[in-house]
Design an enzyme around this catalytic site. Sequence first.
Site, PDB file in Angstrom:
ATOM      1  N   LYS A   1      -3.692 -14.037   4.966  1.00  0.00           N
ATOM      2  CA  LYS A   1      -3.997 -12.754   5.584  1.00  0.00           C
ATOM      3  C   LYS A   1      -5.002 -12.960   6.717  1.00  0.00           C
ATOM      4  CE  LYS A   1      -5.008  -8.181   3.540  1.00  0.00           C
ATOM      5  NZ  LYS A   1      -5.355  -7.607   2.213  1.00  0.00           N
TER       6      LYS A   1
ATOM      7  N   GLU B   1       2.289  -8.114  -1.613  1.00  0.00           N
ATOM      8  CA  GLU B   1       1.066  -8.904  -1.516  1.00  0.00           C
ATOM      9  C   GLU B   1       0.596  -9.341  -2.903  1.00  0.00           C
ATOM     10  OE1 GLU B   1      -3.484  -8.144   0.251  1.00  0.00           O
ATOM     11  OE2 GLU B   1      -2.019  -6.517   0.162  1.00  0.00           O
TER      12      GLU B   1
ATOM     13  N   CYS C   1      -0.569  -6.710   4.692  1.00  0.00           N
ATOM     14  CA  CYS C   1      -1.319  -5.471   4.522  1.00  0.00           C
ATOM     15  C   CYS C   1      -2.304  -5.143   5.644  1.00  0.00           C
ATOM     16  CB  CYS C   1      -2.028  -5.470   3.170  1.00  0.00           C
ATOM     17  SG  CYS C   1      -2.475  -3.803   2.613  1.00  0.00           S
TER      18      CYS C   1
END
Length: 583
Positions: A125, A44, A161
């Site tokens: 994300k 990330e 994540c």
Amino acid sequence: MAQLRLALNQIDSCVGDLAGNAEAIVHWTRHSAERGAHLAAFPEMALTGYPVEDLALRSSFVEASRAALAGLAGRLAAEGLGELPVLVGYLDRSEGGTRLGQPAGAPRNAAAVLHRGAVALSFAKHHLPNYGVFDEFRYFVPGDTLPVVRVRGVDVALAICEDLWQEGGRVPAARSAGAGLLLSVNASPYEREKDDTRLELVRTRARQAGCTTAYLAMTGGQDELVFDGDTIVVDRDGEVLTRAAQFEETCVLIDLDLPAAPAEPPSGVVDDGLRVDHVTLSADPLPAYEPAAHPAPAPHLSDDEEVYKALVTGLRAYVAKNNFRSVLIGLSGGIDSALVAALACDAVGAENVYGVAMPSRYSSEHSLGDAEELARRTGLNLRTVPIAPMFDAYMGALGLTGLAEENLQSRLRGTMLMAISNQEGHIVLAPGNKSELACGYSTLYGDSVGAYGPIKDVYKTLIFRLAKWRNADAAARGETPPIPENSITKPPSAELRPDQVDTDSLPDYDVLDRILELYVDRDRGHAEIIAAGFAPELVTRVLRLVDTAEYKRRQYPPGTKISAKGFGKDRRLPITNRWREKG
């Protein structure tokens, strides 16, 4: 079934170093390609470093990140690596209209698949964390797609994540889309015992997604955060296929047998309203090949070794990434400065560690002797500069008594350390531990001076455990234990008055630390702590010490975070605050 060789590059990035991070990505992509990878991935925001904090609000930095991504794609192709799809995290901006009260062009925590010199697919994300050290609602707009890339006849669903840490979203969406692999790129900071939680999380999400799941994590350090890596790959039933070492840069290369993608790519809207964004890079499965054996999972670290390595990693990263080469420590012969010295020697090399013993009239004979023994055992550089002449000059001018006299000694030592730092270019390390910081048992502009506090988030009882572990580890490897035994066994003391010991001012550390963990780390109230078995008067006293020391903690340097709630961004309380816990 189809075969896919996946390269998970567990690397360390530096925030803001777009050129350096890109160089690392090219290096590890070449490493992956040379080993026959069919898909390579990086953590990330690997291109920008993580977390970028308010840099995300600078349009100049966002545009620099986007330009660096395009440049990276072109460079990979120019260097003969363009046929290998590469998944890279970076900082992007939204192209659409207003969302969640944020305008078009708002920053996005994003990732992109680079292929043949261009960005083949990009996404943001979906789940944004907003707890602990995370402020992602402050910066980013969420993604609303399920990105799926077809590589060598396998549909690979992509996530970032928190998309795994929260329920819903891309995990069930991957099942609905029939993905053969769920690949998540992460920059999840280290905490004690988080490795067990992480493993169970990945196992659970793999079962929910109904496919093999790869969890790629970052390693290294950034300011107070440290990243332990611990990349994990599990099959659809949650069985571990491989697991990377912690606190090491490495490439996890694994051959996977995965379901072949259907002829018709997934499309439409799936779970949580996510729209499938599918890109085909290579539709045909590979000819059958002999897969390599799965790399064996890395040995699991003991709790104490894990914490020790986290502290070394965090300190090393802070020193190196801020362009320092050497560190300076005031050595008292006590356990705190001894452990900090051992950590520093392991982080930057003993030849780059400089210690100063600064005895006063109240220093015991063993203080200087233990500091000298520490230097002999580790090989660090030691000098002795008594503070008596300076102390006498101040006392003659001011006639201080009591606490003011005690603190003067500490402040003279702090002044001396900063003067040497300015003169010689070393970075000063503050040796305060979490127990002391919690209770305000430190001197502003004295033992609190420094640019970094390596044990800031370590309770005193754990300090002793880490020192014993480090010595035992050295002995087991046939090396000299770095920390003198006397530094471990003697009663802790600031030595600012005759026969002083810490328990003159604080409860026994075994009891104190258990109360502090409940109050500081777990936010338990006065009544709850008493109910846990502690005396009411003691609880009242400790909580009062903690509450009134907030102004000191705000002025303490940053330090490696190892707990679920360290002093810093984790725990934000007002300094001016009349609220007091009551039974």
